[in-house]
Design a protein around this motif. Structure first.
Motif, PDB file in Angstrom:
ATOM      1  N   PHE A  86       0.693  -1.108   0.185  1.00 14.25           N
ATOM      2  CA  PHE A  86       0.017   0.040  -0.031  1.00 14.25           C
ATOM      3  C   PHE A  86       0.961   1.195   0.079  1.00 14.25           C
ATOM      4  O   PHE A  86       2.010   1.244   0.282  1.00 14.25           O
ATOM      5  CB  PHE A  86      -0.797  -0.072   1.189  1.00 14.25           C
ATOM      6  N   ALA A  87       0.443   2.265  -0.284  1.00 11.04           N
ATOM      7  CA  ALA A  87       0.839   3.607  -0.470  1.00 11.04           C
ATOM      8  C   ALA A  87       1.306   4.171   0.898  1.00 11.04           C
ATOM      9  O   ALA A  87       0.290   4.271   1.874  1.00 11.04           O
ATOM     10  CB  ALA A  87       0.196   4.748  -1.345  1.00 11.04           C
ATOM     11  N   LEU A  88       2.391   4.739   1.262  1.00 10.50           N
ATOM     12  CA  LEU A  88       2.891   5.388   2.355  1.00 10.50           C
ATOM     13  C   LEU A  88       2.435   6.851   2.097  1.00 10.50           C
ATOM     14  O   LEU A  88       2.927   7.390   1.109  1.00 10.50           O
ATOM     15  CB  LEU A  88       4.290   5.140   2.777  1.00 10.50           C
ATOM     16  N   LYS A 107      -3.093  10.519   7.920  1.00  2.65           N
ATOM     17  CA  LYS A 107      -3.445   9.413   8.468  1.00  2.65           C
ATOM     18  C   LYS A 107      -3.738   8.282   7.483  1.00  2.65           C
ATOM     19  O   LYS A 107      -4.467   8.832   6.284  1.00  2.65           O
ATOM     20  CB  LYS A 107      -4.441   9.300   9.460  1.00  2.65           C
ATOM     21  N   SER A 108      -2.884   6.891   7.566  1.00  3.44           N
ATOM     22  CA  SER A 108      -3.225   5.987   6.588  1.00  3.44           C
ATOM     23  C   SER A 108      -3.841   5.017   7.416  1.00  3.44           C
ATOM     24  O   SER A 108      -3.485   4.193   8.228  1.00  3.44           O
ATOM     25  CB  SER A 108      -1.863   5.724   6.051  1.00  3.44           C
ATOM     26  N   ALA A 109      -5.020   4.699   6.941  1.00  4.61           N
ATOM     27  CA  ALA A 109      -5.920   3.461   7.476  1.00  4.61           C
ATOM     28  C   ALA A 109      -5.352   2.033   7.094  1.00  4.61           C
ATOM     29  O   ALA A 109      -5.248   1.105   8.052  1.00  4.61           O
ATOM     30  CB  ALA A 109      -7.174   3.315   6.763  1.00  4.61           C
ATOM     31  N   PRO A 110      -4.851   1.916   6.039  1.00  2.00           N
ATOM     32  CA  PRO A 110      -3.803   0.603   5.710  1.00  2.00           C
ATOM     33  C   PRO A 110      -2.438   0.583   6.504  1.00  2.00           C
ATOM     34  O   PRO A 110      -2.211  -0.588   7.065  1.00  2.00           O
ATOM     35  CB  PRO A 110      -3.354   0.674   4.347  1.00  2.00           C
ATOM     36  N   LEU A 111      -1.798   1.452   6.727  1.00  3.37           N
ATOM     37  CA  LEU A 111      -0.660   1.540   7.824  1.00  3.37           C
ATOM     38  C   LEU A 111      -1.138   1.214   9.342  1.00  3.37           C
ATOM     39  O   LEU A 111      -0.351   0.383   9.672  1.00  3.37           O
ATOM     40  CB  LEU A 111       0.054   3.172   7.588  1.00  3.37           C
ATOM     41  N   GLN A 112      -2.037   1.864   9.596  1.00  2.85           N
ATOM     42  CA  GLN A 112      -2.638   1.509  10.971  1.00  2.85           C
ATOM     43  C   GLN A 112      -3.012   0.139  11.147  1.00  2.85           C
ATOM     44  O   GLN A 112      -2.692  -0.785  12.027  1.00  2.85           O
ATOM     45  CB  GLN A 112      -3.804   2.332  11.247  1.00  2.85           C
TER      46      GLN A 112
END
Length: 223
Positions: A86-88, A107-112
């Motif tokens: 996923f994109a950062l 904020k990034s939901a995929p990163l969380q």
């Protein structure tokens, strides 16, 4: 030995070269690197703690193994295999609780979600912290929610208390930050804001207390 699950820039990412040079050590190779000059300040001292941990963003913080390396690695590989790259978000240099760090520009939901999975899915490999390790977390200074996390997960800053950050200094006074931040900004240039994707989960290891953390393996995200 302690292990940790971290994000680290890919080797071809300019942030790997520039961030490692700022800290004075390459966590991939263990090589000591020359650092930029800081007028009137000792950059080696200012970056000492961050240098020991290596250039990284924490996904699951360091812990001692309750199982063994092979079982831990197998489960980390399984997590990486089911996670889609996923994109950062673009990173920004900012003051964060007194430190200088690279933070998410948004904020990034995929990163969380990836961080949460790292904390939870691998937790059965984590040995319970000793009373001394708990004390180092300063639970008396933590919020009630953070104390709950310390008791359950061994660390206060997970799940709802987590934030992505790449630490680049110790806590600085306002006067120190006025010197360090412009030099660091110039050193990193456009690298923090470059488009990048999270395509790997990095396994870091610390051979013994006080030893530097090194990247043991980069596991590709294959989901």
């Amino acid at each position: 030995m302690r292990v940790a699950l971290y994000w680290a820039p890919r080797l071809e990412d300019p942030l790997h070269r520039l961030g490692s040079a700022w800290l004075g050590r390459d966590a991939e190779t263990g090589a000591t690197l020359p650092q930029p000059a800081l007028p009137g300040l000792d950059i080696a001292e200012i970056t000492a703690d961050a240098r020991g941990y290596g250039l990284h963003g924490t996904m699951k913080p360091p812990f001692r193994l309750a199982t063994d390396w092979h079982a831990f690695r197998a489960d980390a590989m399984a997590l990486a295999a089911r996670t889609r790259p996923f994109a950062l978000p673009p990173l920004v240099l900012a003051e964060h609780h007194g430190f200088l760090a690279l933070l998410e520009g948004e904020k990034s939901a995929p990163l969380q979600a990836f961080c949460d999975a790292c904390v939870e899915a691998l937790d059965h490999h984590r040995a319970a912290p000793s009373p001394e390790e708990i004390a180092r977390r300063r639970p008396e200074r933590a919020t009630p929610r953070q104390r709950e996390h310390i008791q359950r997960w061994g660390y206060p800053y997970v799940f709802d208390e987590w934030w992505f950050h790449v630490t680049l200094s110790r806590r600085l006074t306002e006067a120190e930050r006025a010197v360090v931040q412009p030099v660091l900004t110039a050193h990193l240039g456009e690298a923090p804001a470059l488009p990048r994707s999270v395509t790997e989960l990095c396994l870091f290891t610390q051979a013994a207390p006080g030893a530097p953390f090194l990247i043991a393996e980069r596991l590709p995200l294959l989901g």
